[in-house]
Design an enzyme around this catalytic site. Structure first.
Site, mmCIF file in Angstrom:
data_model
loop_
_atom_site.group_PDB
_atom_site.id
_atom_site.type_symbol
_atom_site.label_atom_id
_atom_site.label_comp_id
_atom_site.label_asym_id
_atom_site.label_seq_id
_atom_site.Cartn_x
_atom_site.Cartn_y
_atom_site.Cartn_z
ATOM 1 N N LYS A 141 67.319 45.197 -21.522
ATOM 2 C CA LYS A 141 66.004 45.832 -21.638
ATOM 3 C C LYS A 141 65.094 45.003 -22.551
ATOM 4 O O LYS A 141 65.503 44.607 -23.641
ATOM 5 C CB LYS A 141 66.146 47.248 -22.198
ATOM 6 C CG LYS A 141 66.599 48.230 -21.133
ATOM 7 C CD LYS A 141 66.338 49.647 -21.532
ATOM 8 C CE LYS A 141 67.264 50.090 -22.639
ATOM 9 N NZ LYS A 141 68.527 50.618 -22.183
ATOM 10 N N GLU B 292 75.443 55.597 -14.205
ATOM 11 C CA GLU B 292 75.373 56.308 -15.501
ATOM 12 C C GLU B 292 74.429 57.509 -15.426
ATOM 13 O O GLU B 292 73.648 57.655 -14.480
ATOM 14 C CB GLU B 292 74.904 55.351 -16.600
ATOM 15 C CG GLU B 292 73.490 54.842 -16.369
ATOM 16 C CD GLU B 292 72.752 54.551 -17.671
ATOM 17 O OE1 GLU B 292 72.726 55.443 -18.535
ATOM 18 O OE2 GLU B 292 72.191 53.443 -17.791
HETATM 19 N N1 PSU Z 1 68.561 51.497 -18.831
HETATM 20 C C1 PSU Z 1 67.481 52.204 -18.383
HETATM 21 N N2 PSU Z 1 67.236 53.409 -18.962
HETATM 22 C C2 PSU Z 1 68.060 53.931 -19.932
HETATM 23 C C3 PSU Z 1 69.185 53.189 -20.380
HETATM 24 C C4 PSU Z 1 69.383 51.973 -19.793
HETATM 25 O O1 PSU Z 1 66.762 51.749 -17.504
HETATM 26 O O2 PSU Z 1 67.828 55.054 -20.374
HETATM 27 C C5 PSU Z 1 70.120 53.761 -21.406
HETATM 28 C C6 PSU Z 1 71.531 53.321 -21.042
HETATM 29 O O3 PSU Z 1 72.324 54.483 -20.954
HETATM 30 C C7 PSU Z 1 71.978 52.457 -22.191
HETATM 31 C C8 PSU Z 1 71.264 53.114 -23.335
HETATM 32 O O4 PSU Z 1 73.358 52.444 -22.356
HETATM 33 O O5 PSU Z 1 69.958 53.334 -22.769
HETATM 34 C C9 PSU Z 1 71.279 52.255 -24.574
HETATM 35 O O6 PSU Z 1 71.029 53.059 -25.679
HETATM 36 P P1 PSU Z 1 71.267 52.485 -27.157
HETATM 37 O O7 PSU Z 1 70.277 51.369 -27.269
HETATM 38 O O8 PSU Z 1 70.946 53.656 -28.061
HETATM 39 O O9 PSU Z 1 72.689 52.056 -27.243
#
Ligand code: PSU
Ligand code: MN
Length: 306
Positions: free
Chosen positions: A160, A26
């Site tokens: 996370k 990604e």
């Molecule tokens: N994992 C990481 N760093 C990130 C992300 C994931 O170590 O920046 C990103 C991914 O792209 C994930 C996003 O899909 O954060 C999730 O964002 P949200 O909670 O707004 O859906």
């Protein structure tokens, strides 16, 4: 013939045509998850890690009205450093494509493009999930709904730890998304090797994981499998220590009224600043570690589905 909205890098196209393993990566983690220049160095190191484990990397992003599957080093640099790069989740794809903007794709958007290109294995740091306090904010990442419907495996360090891991596990169960931890009984906690939650499933080799993926999709069970890869304890930040920082970060986000798509990037950068870069170091370590496992799974999957 590839889809007209896809732009596939020749190195990736060749690997696909020859049935060689490819690993999707990604780009939100590059543009919005880490500071420059460590983000670009990490993106390049992650690609190299995939190559040295026998697969071809394909970093995914949106540019010039196309979904790019595979980026050059110059393009990785652009996504790491340019101003105004969009954080593109599923809902943003048509806007950013049709306006020909630069977009870094989240887990959800990357999975969709990965599937369009015919790839099956995707590596990230950690997925989105159910946010703490979601019973009031309704903030549940589109990563989860996408994982329920798109048949691409996600290799991560778990969910996370800024999120509500317990509620996220419930969501995975409801949506029929298997959660498999590699090599231990407990689910990892992103920055730490343990989360405090037992993993619903455990497998110990890339071959077993590949066999499970093959079986799931052969059954017609569409959707993802979350493969959670614990950081080696030498590289982790202990769970209790990290939790203190996370609670302060959440309080800061609340005070500054950070909402919606800004919240995850805010928390990650707050944590990097307030742990003297320690959270960033472990974030980099875990994504490299995931890249190695993802490549091994892709190699095993290619062998088993020949
Ligand atoms: N994992 C990481 N760093 C990130 C992300 C994931 O170590 O920046 C990103 C991914 O792209 C994930 C996003 O899909 O954060 C999730 O964002 P949200 O909670 O707004 O859906
Ligand atoms: Mn959200």
């Amino acid at each position: 013939m590839a889809h007209p909205l896809l732009h596939i890098l020749p190195e990736v196209e060749q690997a696909l045509q020859q049935g060689r393993p490819v690993v999707a990566l990604e780009s939100t983690i590059i543009s919005h998850g880490m500071p420059y220049p460590k983000n670009v160095d990490t993106a390049i190191a992650v690609e190299d890690m995939v190559r040295s484990n026998g697969a071809t990397p394909a970093t995914i992003a949106i540019m010039d009205g196309k979904c790019y599957v595979g980026l050059t080093k110059q393009q990785l640099e652009l996504f790491g450093n340019a101003k105004g790069v969009w954080k593109v989740s599923l809902r943003d794809i048509p806007y950013v494509l049709s306006k020909k903007l630069n977009g870094a794709t989240t887990v959800a958007a990357t999975m969709r493009i990965t599937a369009m290109a015919g790839l099956k294995i995707f590596v990230t740091g950690g997925t989105g999930g159910v946010h703490r306090g979601a019973e009031n904010s309704m903030d549940i990442s589109a990563d989860l709904t996408e994982m329920a419907q798109t048949s691409v495996a996600v290799v991560s360090a778990g969910v996370k730890s800024i999120l509500d891991i317990g509620l996220t596990l419930e969501y995975f169960e409801t949506k029929g998304i298997p959660v498999v931890t590699y090599g231990q009984d407990q689910l990892p906690g992103f920055y730490s090797s343990y989360s405090g939650y037992p993993s619903p499933l455990r497998l110990d080799t890339p071959e077993e994981i590949a066999a499970m993926l093959k079986t799931k999709w052969a059954m017609g069970l569409e959707g993802s499998v979350l493969i959670a890869n614990p950081l080696p304890p030498s590289l982790e930040i202990p769970k209790d220590e990290m939790e203190k920082h996370i609670l302060t970060a959440l309080a800061a986000a609340d005070k500054e009224q950070v909402k919606g798509k800004e919240i995850t990037p805010f928390l990650l950068s707050w944590l990097a600043k307030h742990t003297a870069g320690e959270s960033l170091q472990s974030n980099i370590a875990l994504i490299l570690h995931n890249a190695a496992l993802g490549a091994k799974i892709a190699v095993a999957f290619a062998m088993q589905t020949k």
